[in-house]
Design a protein around this motif. Structure first.
Motif, PDB file in Angstrom:
ATOM      1  N   ASP A 139      12.558   1.319   8.962  1.00  0.00           N
ATOM      2  CA  ASP A 139      11.653   2.046   8.083  1.00  0.00           C
ATOM      3  C   ASP A 139      10.219   1.554   8.292  1.00  0.00           C
ATOM      4  N   ARG A 171       7.779   1.586   6.457  1.00  0.00           N
ATOM      5  CA  ARG A 171       7.205   0.931   5.274  1.00  0.00           C
ATOM      6  C   ARG A 171       7.506  -0.557   5.259  1.00  0.00           C
ATOM      7  N   PHE A 172       8.561  -0.956   5.957  1.00  0.00           N
ATOM      8  CA  PHE A 172       8.922  -2.374   5.952  1.00  0.00           C
ATOM      9  C   PHE A 172       7.868  -3.234   6.626  1.00  0.00           C
ATOM     10  N   ILE A 178       4.669  -2.892   6.433  1.00  0.00           N
ATOM     11  CA  ILE A 178       3.692  -3.195   5.380  1.00  0.00           C
ATOM     12  C   ILE A 178       4.271  -4.235   4.417  1.00  0.00           C
ATOM     13  N   ALA A 179       5.529  -4.027   4.039  1.00  0.00           N
ATOM     14  CA  ALA A 179       6.167  -4.940   3.085  1.00  0.00           C
ATOM     15  C   ALA A 179       6.241  -6.362   3.649  1.00  0.00           C
ATOM     16  N   HIS A 180       6.567  -6.481   4.915  1.00  0.00           N
ATOM     17  CA  HIS A 180       6.661  -7.818   5.525  1.00  0.00           C
ATOM     18  C   HIS A 180       5.311  -8.511   5.531  1.00  0.00           C
ATOM     19  N   GLU A 226       2.874  -8.015   3.479  1.00  0.00           N
ATOM     20  CA  GLU A 226       2.479  -8.393   2.117  1.00  0.00           C
ATOM     21  C   GLU A 226       3.255  -9.601   1.609  1.00  0.00           C
ATOM     22  N   LYS A 268      -1.236  -2.057   0.444  1.00  0.00           N
ATOM     23  CA  LYS A 268      -1.226  -0.610   0.660  1.00  0.00           C
ATOM     24  C   LYS A 268      -0.272   0.060  -0.319  1.00  0.00           C
ATOM     25  N   GLU A 269      -0.667   1.258  -0.724  1.00  0.00           N
ATOM     26  CA  GLU A 269       0.229   2.024  -1.582  1.00  0.00           C
ATOM     27  C   GLU A 269       1.198   2.808  -0.721  1.00  0.00           C
ATOM     28  N   VAL A 270       2.483   2.584  -0.969  1.00  0.00           N
ATOM     29  CA  VAL A 270       3.482   3.353  -0.236  1.00  0.00           C
ATOM     30  C   VAL A 270       4.416   4.016  -1.245  1.00  0.00           C
ATOM     31  N   PRO A 271       4.946   5.174  -0.892  1.00  0.00           N
ATOM     32  CA  PRO A 271       5.955   5.760  -1.776  1.00  0.00           C
ATOM     33  C   PRO A 271       7.188   4.872  -1.747  1.00  0.00           C
ATOM     34  N   LEU A 272       7.846   4.720  -2.883  1.00  0.00           N
ATOM     35  CA  LEU A 272       8.983   3.804  -2.916  1.00  0.00           C
ATOM     36  C   LEU A 272      10.305   4.498  -2.663  1.00  0.00           C
ATOM     37  N   ASP A 273      10.389   5.797  -2.987  1.00  0.00           N
ATOM     38  CA  ASP A 273      11.709   6.401  -2.842  1.00  0.00           C
ATOM     39  C   ASP A 273      11.751   7.609  -1.924  1.00  0.00           C
ATOM     40  N   ASP A 308      12.836   8.498   0.684  1.00  0.00           N
ATOM     41  CA  ASP A 308      13.718   8.085   1.764  1.00  0.00           C
ATOM     42  C   ASP A 308      14.202   9.319   2.514  1.00  0.00           C
TER      43      ASP A 308
END
Lengths: 480, 111
Positions: free
Chosen positions: B15, B17-18, B20-22, B24, B88-93, B95
């Motif tokens: 994904d 988005r991961f 960005i998550a990593h 952060e 960063k703002e990412v949508p969470l769901d 999917d």
């Protein structure tokens, strides 16, 4: 006890009750009952998210025990307490968006749901559920005793009556309102903590004749009170620093915090919560512990640590204001208890009943069971808190650090390390809890091993166990 | 494997988005390390002097003022700046594989 003190407390209890009740009426039906009841439908905004994290985390020890120790030890204990500022941003940043995204993807309602899906293992789920139910149940009972004792000391009511008042006010809104009621009342309770600590700090400084005068009094009594090393000079840098694990970064492993990191609405809400959570945590911890130290010259000779805050509030503030301020520790205890109650209930209903006993239960049945279990748990806790058994007091010693040592790596490395697997997770949890209990006994008998808090070594050992378990048995990358 | 049951092996793409998550999460670790060094440095750097040598700022001992008061304010400011300009703002769901009709009753696709 003065009626002017009791009145604001009574108003506070009624207000909390009302908010919880209103929140329960707002339960929406979208997304299913379980999501709604145990996770507030993943709809928390930034402010409520921040406040419910701070308030759940800030318990009797932040408002009564901690300042009481600061009173005895001096500035060294404020230094120790300030290690908690890190929780304000660390928990949300580390679990972060990945936890929220995966939580939604796996449709996880509890932390255990996440672990079960990530490790594809019922054994991980059942082990976690047992740890949570045993340890948090004990922790919760200890907090109820604290709540009852506080009402007892403030109002002069009998302990049983006091506990009953406390139990009823918490139990009703948690049972009928679920997570949303818990989070909303937490927000109000958090706000009361902020205002209460500020008023009391100002009151103490005025009563002491200003900060420089208070400092001079402390220096005259014992110069070590203003050093980082404690009144007897025995507070070592290594010991104080190890609290960065216990009450700082290790908090990531606490189920009651982790579940909140899945409950927010959007990444914008999470960003706001980071800022608010950091500021509010630091503000409350700094103020409360400063009050503890500053109280020393103003009211010397208090021997029971937990009584410092109630006594100093009654001493330096007009009675009605003291009543408002003393609603703060009350709020701190309630906001911890309500979260734990719901969490233990979710572990029983979602992680044990629905996973292992009756997966095909209907929505209506799930609703009855959830509300029933929450209510019955509350009643059991109340009965146990009347005369807490020794076993419970014993288990409570491990509740905080033991759960951290058990869960920190299965959660954090489960999120970020693709080679983490169920063997690592199981080994890590067992190692964490077993070594925590063993080192606890070693430390109480022989003094702290390596001069650090009990939690330190188990957290390291459980990391090693996780890595060995994951790589040794089945090395296979997980696809998130 | 619950996450990729819709894919055949070999087409797996993490994904986006991961990433960005990593990043952060690493920011979180960096912040905590910085916070610890600041806290420890001032507390034990300045605080290890004999108490007679302490100076007082706003009435508080200097080591404490820098370590705990300034340290706390500084961390708050850094967190504000980072959330405003870095996160960063990412949508969470959103999917791509999510079943829009999914309810909690069928919780994880594991069973």
């Amino acid at each position: 006890m003065n009626i002017q003190v009791i009145l604001p407390l009574a108003i506070f209890l009624i207000a909390i009750f009302a908010i919880g009740f209103i929140a329960s009426k707002q339960m929406s039906s979208t997304g299913g009952f379980l999501q709604e009841y145990f996770l507030g439908g993943r709809e928390l905004g930034g402010f409520v998210l921040a406040m419910t994290m701070v308030a759940t985390y800030g318990s009797a020890s932040s408002f009564l025990g901690g300042p009481g120790t600061a009173y005895t030890v001096g500035f060294g204990w404020i230094l120790l307490a300030m290690t908690q500022v890190v929780t304000g941003y660390f928990v949300l940043l580390i679990l972060g968006k990945k936890f929220a995204i995966l939580g939604r993807k796996y449709n996880a309602v509890t932390m255990i749901d996440f672990l079960k899906a990530r490790y594809n293992s019922p054994a991980v789920a059942i082990l976690s559920a047992i740890a949570i139910i045993i340890f948090l149940f004990s922790a919760m009972t200890a907090q109820w005793v604290g709540g009852g004792r506080l009402i007892e000391s403030l109002t002069g009511l009998q302990y049983t009556t006091a506990l009953f008042i406390f139990a009823i006010s918490v139990l009703v809104y948690v049972t009928i309102g679920g997570f949303r009621a818990v989070a909303l009342t937490d927000a109000v309770q958090g706000a009361i903590m902020v205002v209460g600590t500020l008023i009391l700090l100002i009151g103490v400084i005025i009563a002491g004749g200003g900060v420089p005068a208070i400092m001079q009094d402390l220096l005259n009594e014992n110069p070590r009170l203003v050093t980082p090393f404690g009144a007897d000079g025995k507070l070592t840098a290594a010991y104080v620093s190890s609290f960065w694990i216990l009450v700082g970064v290790g908090v990531v492993g606490l189920p009651q915090m982790a579940v909140r990191a899945m409950s927010y609405k959007s990444s914008r809400a999470m960003h706001r919560a980071l800022v608010i959570g950091t500021i509010v945590t630091g503000f409350i911890m700094l103020n409360m512990h400063l009050i503890g130290v500053f109280a020393r010259p103003v009211m010397p000779g208090i021997t029971v640590g937990d009584k410092v805050i109630p006594l100093i509030a009654l001493e330096v503030l007009p009675p009605w204001l003291a009543g408002i301020v003393l609603a703060a520790p009350m709020a701190a205890i309630m906001s911890t208890v309500d979260s734990l109650l719901l969490l233990v209930s979710s572990a029983i209903v979602k992680d044990v009943y629905l996973n292992f006993i009756k997966p095909e239960a209907t929505e209506k049945r799930v609703k009855q069971i959830s509300i029933g279990v929450t209510g019955i748990l509350g009643i059991i806790v109340f009965l146990l808190a009347l005369q807490p058994p020794d076993l419970l007091i014993f288990l409570n010693l491990f509740a905080f650090g033991g759960l951290e040592a058990a869960f920190i790596w299965p959660i954090v490395l489960g999120l970020y390390w693709k080679y983490g697997n169920k063997y690592g997770a199981i080994l890590s949890m067992i190692t964490g809890i077993a070594s925590y209990i063993a080192i606890h006994f070693y430390n109480t008998t022989f003094g702290n091993l390596l001069g650090v808090h009990t939690v330190t070594i188990p957290v390291v050992l459980s990391l090693i166990a996780y890595i060995i378990g994951s790589l040794a048995i089945q090395r296979k990358a997980f696809r998130f | 494997m619950p996450a990729n049951k819709h894919e055949s092996p070999g087409t797996y793409k993490p994904d986006p988005r991961f990433k960005i998550a990593h990043k952060e999460a690493l920011i979180g670790v960096a912040l905590a390390i910085f916070n610890f060094i600041w806290w420890y440095g001032f507390a034990y750097g300045l605080g290890s002097r004999p108490p007679e040598e302490y100076t007082y700022i706003l009435g508080l001992p200097d080591w404490f003022f820098y370590s705990c008061v300034v340290g706390f304010i500084l961390m708050s400011v850094i967190v504000i700046i980072i959330t405003k300009y870095v996160l960063k703002e990412v949508p969470l769901d959103a999917d791509p594989y999510a079943d829009p009709n999914a309810t909690t009753k069928e919780e994880s696709p594991l069973k």
